[in-house]
Design an enzyme around this catalytic site. Structure first.
Site, PDB file in Angstrom:
ATOM      1  N   GLY A 252      29.770 -16.352  -5.126  1.00  0.00           N
ATOM      2  CA  GLY A 252      29.581 -15.769  -3.806  1.00  0.00           C
ATOM      3  C   GLY A 252      28.209 -16.087  -3.240  1.00  0.00           C
ATOM      4  O   GLY A 252      28.068 -16.415  -2.051  1.00  0.00           O
ATOM      5  N   THR A 253      27.205 -16.021  -4.092  1.00  0.00           N
ATOM      6  CA  THR A 253      25.837 -16.359  -3.675  1.00  0.00           C
ATOM      7  C   THR A 253      25.736 -17.832  -3.287  1.00  0.00           C
ATOM      8  O   THR A 253      25.070 -18.182  -2.303  1.00  0.00           O
ATOM      9  CB  THR A 253      24.856 -16.057  -4.823  1.00  0.00           C
ATOM     10  OG1 THR A 253      24.918 -14.668  -5.131  1.00  0.00           O
ATOM     11  CG2 THR A 253      23.439 -16.433  -4.460  1.00  0.00           C
ATOM     12  N   ASP A 281      30.360 -13.893 -16.747  1.00  0.00           N
ATOM     13  CA  ASP A 281      31.746 -14.163 -17.152  1.00  0.00           C
ATOM     14  C   ASP A 281      31.997 -15.638 -17.442  1.00  0.00           C
ATOM     15  O   ASP A 281      33.094 -15.997 -17.868  1.00  0.00           O
ATOM     16  CB  ASP A 281      32.714 -13.709 -16.056  1.00  0.00           C
ATOM     17  CG  ASP A 281      32.708 -12.209 -15.832  1.00  0.00           C
ATOM     18  OD1 ASP A 281      32.307 -11.485 -16.761  1.00  0.00           O
ATOM     19  OD2 ASP A 281      33.092 -11.765 -14.733  1.00  0.00           O
ATOM     20  N   ARG A 326      36.358  -9.935 -15.052  1.00  0.00           N
ATOM     21  CA  ARG A 326      37.279  -9.468 -14.008  1.00  0.00           C
ATOM     22  C   ARG A 326      38.436 -10.440 -13.786  1.00  0.00           C
ATOM     23  O   ARG A 326      39.586 -10.036 -13.730  1.00  0.00           O
ATOM     24  CB  ARG A 326      36.488  -9.266 -12.713  1.00  0.00           C
ATOM     25  CG  ARG A 326      37.315  -8.785 -11.549  1.00  0.00           C
ATOM     26  CD  ARG A 326      36.453  -8.573 -10.311  1.00  0.00           C
ATOM     27  NE  ARG A 326      37.266  -8.380  -9.117  1.00  0.00           N
ATOM     28  CZ  ARG A 326      37.764  -7.210  -8.732  1.00  0.00           C
ATOM     29  NH1 ARG A 326      37.522  -6.135  -9.456  1.00  0.00           N
ATOM     30  NH2 ARG A 326      38.503  -7.118  -7.637  1.00  0.00           N
ATOM     31  N   ILE A 428      25.887  -5.198 -21.971  1.00  0.00           N
ATOM     32  CA  ILE A 428      25.813  -6.607 -22.391  1.00  0.00           C
ATOM     33  C   ILE A 428      25.145  -7.498 -21.345  1.00  0.00           C
ATOM     34  O   ILE A 428      24.782  -8.630 -21.653  1.00  0.00           O
ATOM     35  CB  ILE A 428      27.201  -7.171 -22.758  1.00  0.00           C
ATOM     36  CG1 ILE A 428      28.107  -7.310 -21.520  1.00  0.00           C
ATOM     37  CG2 ILE A 428      27.882  -6.314 -23.807  1.00  0.00           C
ATOM     38  CD1 ILE A 428      29.370  -8.107 -21.784  1.00  0.00           C
TER      39      ILE A 428
END
Length: 511
Positions: A252-253, A281, A326, A428
């Site tokens: 997204g960034t 992730d 996710r 984490i």
């Protein structure tokens, strides 16, 4: 602003899925080119690794970066049939050439193959997006920017991730020591610090400030979400005299970085915008791995050991550990392999039924009296769907960990068994970076600086076959990487955990 731009694309609402890929912004990239279908006929030839040639337009060719180099970004890409140019148009001698005589510098047209496999058994499911190969990052003898005229700023966006401080330190030290740049700043609060610099602190960075920051987790720049407004940020950068911007964040960034590059190009504002992709992730497309991932896996493996201690200390105990992930199960799968204690790994890429899960639980308990389950937060969402969306239009996920705990407790109670549920959540991602991860961060940081000083913009740096390369930001921003059910990583995880065919994704392959 960012949400509005994303939703403006008619293709945004629908994910485009291919095995191992989830395209969230299909308009940024040819779907055929990404998902393995032939590219549209176009302007120049690119050689595949089997010796055949395919036509690729400059916009789809991963190594044709004329639009992403400040020396040519306003030209018609077709006017540069061969890119990169062997000799830079601007002859600024790299300061390292004087300071370190005999140092090796890259050829400006040095490339890394998009694929290094011959007779590939999985060629049909691999992406074609890197078929044009990738320009290698790192230092060249001649650069674009005069170091004395450089004013650089960096920003960390999104959530925390191990290694953010290592990237900040690496960028600062490379600019300072290798290029003699003395105007180095860090914008706080993510893109907020760039769109409203009067409301957010701008830190002045130098080797003394960053000397020990890699020893702790988090970001000294206070990573933040939101605040993106391309015209406002371009105006701020122009007013501040910034000509190098380092964007550290996830897909997204980097999508926002791509929009910023487009706005700067529209305004003819010469700024090198270089991204360093971040994702705990490991779901960033095309790169081998993202920084922070190894640190997260090590931390997750320790939590799995805790779950194993609990489960193995109880008759018919089942330890359940929910980990981040996710849309991709890389953390869960790699932590399961690293701990070597897991009997079932559930990831978003593989659909399962609770009947099959309960059957496997019974079989394992019968065989060894206890069991350990690792589940990624995005797994089994068809079992816990909320039907809700958040303010940005993303689906609100149900809690698969709690669902597993409650369902298995109900199933085990008549047998005298029980579960031990552990959700480490943000633990984490807040740990300090591990040594190997720190080395990787240093490589990415150094190469981001070298890429910016060479005059590239609207690009990211990442490892392809363990060589740091330059990638168009729109490639990184086009979607998310997912585990391929046919991959060696997943099949090793299935074998290591002794998972049955019904829980391994084999049925999906059969369809």
């Amino acid at each position: 602003y960012l949400v509005a731009k994303m939703l403006a694309s008619p293709a945004f609402e629908n994910d485009v899925r291919g095995e191992g890929y989830m395209l969230r912004r299909p308009s940024l990239l040819s779907q055929k080119n990404l998902l393995g279908e032939p590219a549209e006929p176009s302007l120049r030839k690119s050689s595949d690794n089997d010796g055949t040639s395919a036509e690729l337009p400059p916009s789809d060719d991963s190594s044709h970066l004329s639009e992403h180099h400040l020396g040519a970004w306003l030209d018609d890409p077709a006017s540069h049939p061969c890119w990169p140019q062997k000799h830079s148009a601007k002859k600024v001698l790299n300061p390292m050439a004087r300071a370190r005589p005999g140092m090796n510098f890259l050829n400006t047209d040095e490339k890394v193959l998009g694929s290094i496999l011959l007779n590939d058994s999985k060629a049909s499911i691999r992406s074609n997006a890197l078929r044009g190969n990738c320009i290698r990052a790192n230092a060249t003898e001649y650069i674009f920017w005069e170091p004395a005229k450089v004013k650089a700023v960096m920003v960390t966006c999104g959530g925390l991730c191990p290694g953010l401080n290592s990237i900040i330190k690496g960028v600062t030290n490379c600019l300072w020591h290798d290029y003699n740049v003395r105007k180095i700043y860090g914008a706080t609060g993510g893109y907020n610090g760039l769109s409203a610099p009067d409301k957010y602190q701008m830190l002045e960075l130098n080797p003394e400030v960053v000397r020990e920051i890699h020893m702790k987790g988090g970001s000294i720049l206070k990573a933040g979400r939101g605040g993106f407004d391309a015209p406002k940020i371009c105006k701020s950068l122009q007013q501040l005299g910034i000509n190098l911007l380092f964007v550290i964040g996830g897909d997204g960034t980097q999508f926002a970085g791509h929009l910023l590059y487009e706005e700067a190009r529209r305004q003819r504002l010469p700024i090198s915008i270089v991204g360093v992709p971040k994702s705990i992730d490991n779901d960033v497309l095309f790169v081998d791995r993202t920084f922070g991932f190894d640190s997260a896996v090590e931390s997750a493996a320790e939590v799995i050991r805790n779950g194993w201690v609990e489960a193995s200390s109880c008759e018919k105990g089942v330890g359940i550990v929910k980990l981040m992930g996710r849309d991709a199960g890389f953390v869960a799968a790699h932590a399961a392999l690293a701990s070597n204690l897991v009997d079932l790994c559930l990831v978003p890429e593989v659909k399962v039924t609770m009947e099959d899960v309960c059957e496997h639980v019974d079989d394992v308990l019968k065989r060894k009296k206890y069991m350990v389950i690792v589940v990624a937060e995005g797994a089994g969402q068809d079992l816990v769907a909320t039907g809700e969306k958040d303010a940005t239009g993303h689906t609100v996920y149900g809690d698969i960990g709690v669902y597993l705990r409650d369902t298995l407790n109900k199933h085990l109670k008549p047998q005298g068994g029980r579960t031990f549920y552990i959700d480490p959540s943000y633990i984490i991602r807040s740990v300090p970076v591990t040594p190997n991860d720190h080395i990787y961060c240093s490589r990415l940081a150094n190469n981001a600086v070298h890429t910016a000083m060479r005059g590239y913009t609207g690009v990211c740096v990442g490892a392809i076959h363990n060589v740091i390369c330059i990638l168009k930001s729109k490639l990184i921003a086009s979607g998310k990487k997912q585990i391929k059910v046919k991959s060696t990583t997943w099949q090793s995880c299935v074998q290591n955990c002794h998972m049955p065919h019904s829980l391994s994704g084999g049925a999906q392959l059969a369809r």
